[in-house]
Design an enzyme around this catalytic site. Structure first.
Site, short mmCIF file in Angstrom:
data_model
loop_
_atom_site.label_atom_id
_atom_site.label_comp_id
_atom_site.label_asym_id
_atom_site.label_seq_id
_atom_site.Cartn_x
_atom_site.Cartn_y
_atom_site.Cartn_z
N GLU A 207 -3.49 -8.34 -2.49
CA GLU A 207 -2.22 -9.00 -2.16
C GLU A 207 -2.36 -10.51 -2.16
O GLU A 207 -1.51 -11.21 -1.63
CB GLU A 207 -1.71 -8.51 -0.80
CG GLU A 207 -1.42 -7.02 -0.78
CD GLU A 207 -0.75 -6.55 0.51
OE1 GLU A 207 -0.64 -7.35 1.46
OE2 GLU A 207 -0.34 -5.38 0.55
N LYS A 339 9.65 -0.14 5.06
CA LYS A 339 9.30 -0.12 3.64
C LYS A 339 10.21 0.91 2.97
O LYS A 339 10.02 2.12 3.17
CB LYS A 339 7.85 0.32 3.46
CG LYS A 339 6.80 -0.67 3.98
CD LYS A 339 5.43 0.00 3.97
CE LYS A 339 4.29 -1.01 4.11
NZ LYS A 339 2.98 -0.33 4.30
P1 PGA Z 1 0.10 -0.44 1.15
O1 PGA Z 1 -0.26 -1.06 2.56
O2 PGA Z 1 -1.15 -0.61 0.34
O3 PGA Z 1 0.32 1.03 1.42
O4 PGA Z 1 1.28 -1.10 0.58
C1 PGA Z 1 0.38 -2.14 3.14
C2 PGA Z 1 0.34 -1.99 4.65
O5 PGA Z 1 -0.45 -1.18 5.17
O6 PGA Z 1 1.09 -2.65 5.35
ZN ZN Z 2 0.23 -1.44 7.29
#
Ligand code: PGA
Ligand code: ZN
Length: 430
Positions: A207, A339
């Site tokens: 990220e 999300k």
């Molecule tokens: P992800 O994790 O890799 O599943 O997008 C992001 C998170 O745990 O906040």
């Molecule tokens: Zn998380």
């Protein structure tokens, strides 16, 4: 107007995300000529109760192809929503959910459903000639979220080089979103310099956070405080620390293995360690301090930190209104991570936020580790007045696209813009 917004075409295509993996983009066209487009993201450290994304399996692209999901949009889903009013989001999402018919969105795939759900919202906003945040939130949509920005990336996003997944900063002391980004830019830059001086500047993680070349998880916390201080900012007042422990990634049934430090902890051992960190470092927010299967310990931790630290449920709550209700009753977490692809439609994600807010929870709209140039989540955070936004680090185009979009919105709102700041914690965390 409803005639103008009636859906005349739905088209999906395969595009590629920030990890070079296939993902779904959908376009929704309306009779009046407006078009909306959206791309779904993908997680790497997922909760076990998330809605399922449909992947093709097989050899190509490590089994990650999305031809089935694309075909679902162009076939079944398109047929079901053609002629519907794009500005009736609830009706569209209900049709998508009923069409899928499975409890976890696994038949058509949360990726195919969400692409259409989001593209329809964009099309409806375009038909009205307003930005998405304004379409979603009306004139009240003036709250700029406090960004939660990763400085070191770890866990599943950095080959498990350190156990903790996200070492982030928040800027409760900033006066505006723009200033929060300025401060974070300095912290990010100084953290990189610090790593270079130690000879451990090895690039960035998934990220965009600096690669976490540390000997202990606590070293990363120390480096983070040092980077804040080097930036001339006051730790805990102007800039505080936020962590995503993502404990489900290194623990099950109350047994947690810190690989970096070669030790095992039970739930209370992990709680004790985190409480020690909260005493020692200016920590304002902790996400998934314990595993998704360790709800009782999650509640013990939440009670132990009181309102001093924001306790965020991601894998624990997976943006589910029902799980938020359950965990509020149990006293686990006080903030929900939102999300959209954990659910599969905008309506269900919004429902989760409404239920959470009514129960006194805070909220954080969040990206996934696999992202694209799509900036829908920025508009959700502002349109739904959520108050916080998590997008990963301060590098890489798919992250900066979101931060830059929020800057544009803040500028457009002008004197009406308010920055969420410390108020989102409902307490004084620092
Ligand atoms: P992800 O994790 O890799 O599943 O997008 C992001 C998170 O745990 O906040
Ligand atoms: Zn998380």
């Amino acid at each position: 107007m409803s005639n103008e917004t009636s859906i005349t075409r739905v088209h999906a295509r395969r595009v590629w995300d920030s990890r070079g993996r296939p993902t779904v983009e959908a376009e929704v066209s309306l009779r009046g000529g407006a078009v909306g487009r959206s791309i779904v993201p993908a997680g790497a450290s997922k909760g076990m109760r998330e809605a399922l994304e449909l992947r093709d399996g097989g050899k190509a692209f490590g089994g990650q192809d999305v031809q089935l999901a694309v075909a679902n949009v162009n076939g079944e889903i398109a047929r079901a929503v053609l002629g519907m009013a794009a500005d009736d989001q609830v009706a569209i999402d209900e049709v998508l959910i009923a069409l899928d018919g499975s409890p976890n969105r696994g038949r058509l795939g949360a990726n195919s459903l969400l692409a259409v759900s989001m593209a329809a919202a964009h099309a409806a906003a375009n038909a009205r000639g307003v930005p998405l945040y304004r379409y979603l939130g009306g004139a009240a949509a003036t709250l700029l979220p406090m960004p939660q920005i990763q400085i070191f990336g770890g866990g599943a996003h950095a080959g498990r080089r350190v156990d903790i997944q996200d070492f982030m900063v928040v800027c409760p002391g900033a006066a505006s979103f723009a200033q929060a980004l300025e401060w974070t830019a300095e912290v990010y830059r100084h953290a990189g310099e610090l790593m270079a001086e130690r000879g451990s500047q090895l690039g960035v993680a998934d990220e965009g956070g600096w690669w976490p070349a540390f000997d202990a998880n606590e070293d990363a916390l120390e480096a983070l405080v040092a980077a804040i201080e080097r930036s001339g900012l006051v730790p805990g007042e102007q800039v505080a620390i936020a962590l995503d422990i993502a404990a489900s990634e290194f623990g099950h049934n109350g047994r947690y293995t810190l690989g970096l430090e070669r030790r095992q902890l039970d739930s209370d051992g992990l709680i004790e360690l985190l409480l020690r960190w909260c005493d020692k470092f200016p920590i304002a927010s902790i996400e998934d301090p314990l595993g998704e299967d360790d709800g009782a310990a999650f509640a013990r931790f939440t009670a132990a930190v009181g309102r001093r630290v924001q306790v965020v449920g991601d894998d624990l709550l997976v943006s589910s209104a029902e799980l938020v209700r359950e965990s509020a009753a149990a006293g686990a977490a006080n903030t929900v991570l939102l999300k959209p692809n954990q659910r599969g439609t905008l309506t269900e994600t919004l429902r989760c936020w409404e239920v959470a807010r009514a129960l006194g929870y805070g909220g954080i709209v969040s990206a996934r580790s696999g992202e694209t140039e799509d900036t829908t989540i920025v508009h959700l955070a502002i349109g739904w007045q959520v108050g916080q936004l998590k997008v990963g680090s301060f590098a890489r185009g798919e992250r900066m696209a979101k931060w830059n979009e929020a800057l544009r919105i803040e500028e457009r709102l002008g004197a009406r813009a308010r920055y969420a700041g410390v108020g989102v914690f409902g307490c004084n965390p620092a």
